[in-house]
Write an enzyme that holds these catalytic residues in place. Structure first.
Site, PDB file in Angstrom:
ATOM      1  NE  ARG A   1      -0.246  -0.565   4.819  1.00 51.46           N
ATOM      2  CZ  ARG A   1      -0.690  -0.601   6.049  1.00 51.46           C
ATOM      3  NH1 ARG A   1      -1.845  -0.094   6.317  1.00 51.46           N
ATOM      4  NH2 ARG A   1       0.010  -1.133   7.001  1.00 51.46           N
TER       5      ARG A   1
ATOM      6  CG  ASP B   1      -7.858  -1.595   1.041  1.00 48.98           C
ATOM      7  OD1 ASP B   1      -6.682  -1.527   1.485  1.00 48.98           O
ATOM      8  OD2 ASP B   1      -8.828  -1.075   1.627  1.00 48.98           O
TER       9      ASP B   1
ATOM     10  NE  ARG C   1       6.828   5.464   4.869  1.00 49.94           N
ATOM     11  CZ  ARG C   1       6.552   4.247   5.320  1.00 49.94           C
ATOM     12  NH1 ARG C   1       6.111   4.069   6.557  1.00 49.94           N
ATOM     13  NH2 ARG C   1       6.674   3.200   4.538  1.00 49.94           N
TER      14      ARG C   1
ATOM     15  NE  ARG D   1      10.363  -1.412   3.768  1.00 52.99           N
ATOM     16  CZ  ARG D   1       9.312  -0.850   4.336  1.00 52.99           C
ATOM     17  NH1 ARG D   1       8.841  -1.329   5.451  1.00 52.99           N
ATOM     18  NH2 ARG D   1       8.716   0.179   3.770  1.00 52.99           N
TER      19      ARG D   1
ATOM     20  CG  ASP E   1       7.882  -6.319   7.743  1.00 58.70           C
ATOM     21  OD1 ASP E   1       8.048  -7.088   8.708  1.00 58.70           O
ATOM     22  OD2 ASP E   1       6.801  -5.769   7.501  1.00 58.70           O
ATOM     23  CG  ASN E   2       7.225  -2.680  10.168  1.00 58.08           C
ATOM     24  OD1 ASN E   2       7.085  -2.476   8.964  1.00 58.08           O
ATOM     25  ND2 ASN E   2       6.268  -3.165  10.935  1.00 58.08           N
TER      26      ASN E   2
HETATM   27  P1  AMP Z   1       2.717  -3.184   8.079  1.00 58.64           P
HETATM   28  O1  AMP Z   1       1.914  -3.822   9.135  1.00 58.64           O
HETATM   29  O2  AMP Z   1       2.264  -1.792   7.742  1.00 58.64           O
HETATM   30  O3  AMP Z   1       4.185  -3.212   8.343  1.00 58.64           O
HETATM   31  O4  AMP Z   1       2.450  -4.020   6.747  1.00 58.64           O
HETATM   32  C1  AMP Z   1       2.880  -5.343   6.579  1.00 58.64           C
HETATM   33  C2  AMP Z   1       2.706  -5.731   5.119  1.00 58.64           C
HETATM   34  O5  AMP Z   1       1.333  -5.770   4.753  1.00 58.64           O
HETATM   35  C3  AMP Z   1       3.373  -4.785   4.145  1.00 58.64           C
HETATM   36  O6  AMP Z   1       3.906  -5.547   3.093  1.00 58.64           O
HETATM   37  C4  AMP Z   1       2.237  -3.926   3.682  1.00 58.64           C
HETATM   38  O7  AMP Z   1       2.484  -3.356   2.415  1.00 58.64           O
HETATM   39  C5  AMP Z   1       1.078  -4.915   3.646  1.00 58.64           C
HETATM   40  N1  AMP Z   1      -0.220  -4.251   3.815  1.00 58.64           N
HETATM   41  C6  AMP Z   1      -0.712  -3.745   4.962  1.00 58.64           C
HETATM   42  N2  AMP Z   1      -1.923  -3.180   4.771  1.00 58.64           N
HETATM   43  C7  AMP Z   1      -2.218  -3.309   3.457  1.00 58.64           C
HETATM   44  C8  AMP Z   1      -3.319  -2.912   2.630  1.00 58.64           C
HETATM   45  N3  AMP Z   1      -4.376  -2.248   3.115  1.00 58.64           N
HETATM   46  N4  AMP Z   1      -3.251  -3.235   1.327  1.00 58.64           N
HETATM   47  C9  AMP Z   1      -2.196  -3.893   0.825  1.00 58.64           C
HETATM   48  N5  AMP Z   1      -1.134  -4.287   1.546  1.00 58.64           N
HETATM   49  C10 AMP Z   1      -1.118  -4.002   2.850  1.00 58.64           C
HETATM   50 MG    MG Z   2       5.585  -2.083   7.452  1.00 59.91          MG
END
Ligand code: AMP
Ligand code: MG
Length: 489
Positions: A88, A120, A171, A178, A247-248
């Site tokens: 996203r 989404d 951002r 990462r 990944d963060n």
């Molecule tokens: P995060 O929890 O933000 O670190 O996201 C973990 C992974 O899930 C990353 O690869 C994000 O790009 C993916 N992700 C989280 N929310 C969405 C979303 N609404 N649509 C597509 N990918 C998502």
């Molecule tokens: Mg992330």
């Protein structure tokens, strides 16, 4: 209106996927960071406008830009996921800022990419404003972090548990690479790709290491040092990241991904806010250990390029991972020392600091308030500090030990010492109840007043802004329910 380069897309095709933002119905700029725009040399007037909203929402992609989504993998809550990536987020490109530093410009919530899996590709307004607010507050606190350039309402709804207003965050990061980016290549046995990525990272983020003989080991050490310093700084302000997955975990040493993060009020080392962190893996006191664990995951990916002999590589990399603990400890203690007014660290200072922390924990005092009020004791009034504690005798004993330690150090004028302490002990942090109030007004009533008021106070967190702003300094109501945060920017 927006001219960007994109060096990341000159890397091999398998590192990323081309991505086009998906249009939105009615983009409208809600927040725009003029100071940051100036730092980046961007045309703030043009971007903070209806035409700018078209670009910052992803509706219009300026000519010459070739946006991408970056591929990465990652350990999420300890479990390895070989394929993640920007699901996203879309990297519009890079800009070289006024200091000559290359920075990524990314749209978060601008629609699906090749890595979206079931998602989404969208973001809801509340989490977008939360990231905007907390990342800018971190920056004002002097902590390395990704930045927020803009928040744009989309005019569309996103569907989570309920339908929510959508938004896109712009951002800015020194880079979005990462630990998980390295893991993506390592999981595919792509040693050549790892060397290419490592060289790119050295060139862009660690240029001092370009000529170093053992440069991949030096890179690991460089990342270790930045992460140790970063997490120490989180600890100093009571920040709980909440989702320290690999990944963060940024290679640049910036705080990234403000999903379920929050600041602790009452000092409790076991503080955890995230609703999905049921085992408390990412609780406040675990953060240094987790950062070291993440570093070990990075080290594993680098082994084949650190040394031709696996045994040698393991030994060298392992030493770096082990050393992280003492690097962190030194950074942590130096910072806590500064918070209590010490200008150097001596043998017994760890004990002095720990005994204060023990008292704070036992009496459940507010982290931010107690450090800030310690300077009142230097200015000659112990009462504001001591009244925070139940065990007055114990706190009086601690103050005597502390004053003896100060007296044995470099002599300083009380006011000079107190104001030095004020510069590292903020009055204002993004208190959970204030963040909720600001986001609630924006999401439910389209009222950005509370968000803007809070942002203004947090821009100068160390300056007492007087009685009119005193409510921004106060801890939240002593609610019986613990504060909970949710993932999903
Ligand atoms: P995060 O929890 O933000 O670190 O996201 C973990 C992974 O899930 C990353 O690869 C994000 O790009 C993916 N992700 C989280 N929310 C969405 C979303 N609404 N649509 C597509 N990918 C998502
Ligand atoms: Mg992330």
């Amino acid at each position: 209106m927006l001219t960007l380069s994109n060096t990341y897309s000159s890397l091999p095709d398998r590192f990323f996927a081309r991505a086009r933002p998906t249009g939105v119905t009615a983009p409208r700029v809600l927040a725009f960071n003029h100071t940051l725009a100036a730092e980046l040399g961007l045309d703030a007037r043009a971007l903070d406008s209806p035409e700018g909203a078209e670009i910052l929402s992803g509706n219009a992609v300026p000519d010459g830009l070739a946006p991408i989504a970056m591929a990465y993998a990652g350990h999420q809550f300890g479990g390895f996921v070989p394929q993640l990536g920007d699901g996203r987020a879309i990297l519009l490109g890079e800009v070289v800022d006024r200091r000559g530093i290359r920075r990524d410009i990314q749209l978060k919530g601008a629609g699906r990419t090749a890595y979206s899996r079931g998602g989404d590709g969208r973001a809801a307004l509340g989490p977008v404003l939360r990231e905007y607010l907390v990342s800018e507050a971190m920056h004002a606190l002097g902590i390395p972090t990704t930045r927020a350039l803009a928040a744009v309402a989309t005019g569309d709804r996103v569907h989570r548990e309920t339908a929510l207003p959508g938004a896109v965050l712009t951002r800015v990061a020194a880079s979005h690479i990462r630990v998980g980016t390295f893991q993506f290549l390592a999981a595919r046995g792509d040693v050549e790709g790892l060397a290419t990525l490592a060289d790119y990272v050295i060139d862009r983020l660690y240029p001092a290491l370009r000529e170093t003989p053992d440069r991949y080991l030096a890179l690991l050490k460089g990342v270790a040092d930045r992460q140790a310093e970063l997490v120490a700084r989180w600890m100093h302000v009571g920040f709980v990241h909440g989702v320290m997955n690999t990944d963060n975990s940024s290679i640049s040493g910036e705080t990234i991904d403000f999903g379920p993060c929050a600041f602790m009020d009452v000092y409790d080392p076991a503080t955890v806010f995230s609703s999905i962190d049921q085992g408390g893996r990412y609780q406040y006191q675990n953060q240094p250990g987790i950062a070291q664990w993440n570093l070990a995951r990075l080290a594993e990916t680098l082994l084949p390029i650190i040394d031709g002999s696996t045994e040698e590589a393991v030994e060298k990399a392992n030493q770096t991972v082990v050393d992280f603990a003492s690097t962190f400890q030194t950074a942590w203690l130096a910072g806590l020392g500064r918070k209590i007014g010490l200008s150097d660290i001596r043998d017994q200072d760890g004990v002095l600091v720990q005994s204060l922390l023990d008292l704070m924990q036992q009496d459940r005092v507010d982290w931010t308030t107690s450090f800030r009020r310690l300077a009142d004791c230097v200015r000659g009034d112990d009462v504001p500090f001591t009244t925070l504690f139940d065990d007055r005798a114990a706190v009086a004993r601690w103050l005597m030990d502390w004053q003896a330690r100060l007296a044995s150090g470099t002599p300083a004028e009380p006011e000079a010492l107190a104001s030095r302490m004020d510069r590292v002990n903020p009055v204002y942090i993004p208190r959970n109840h204030l963040v909720e109030e600001a986001l609630g007004a924006a999401v439910q009533h389209d009222n950005l007043g509370p968000f803007e008021a809070l942002m203004a106070v947090l821009a100068k967190p160390h300056d007492d802004q007087g009685p009119a702003q005193s409510r921004f300094a106060e801890p939240g109501p002593n609610d019986a329910r613990p504060y909970r945060t949710f993932c999903g920017t």
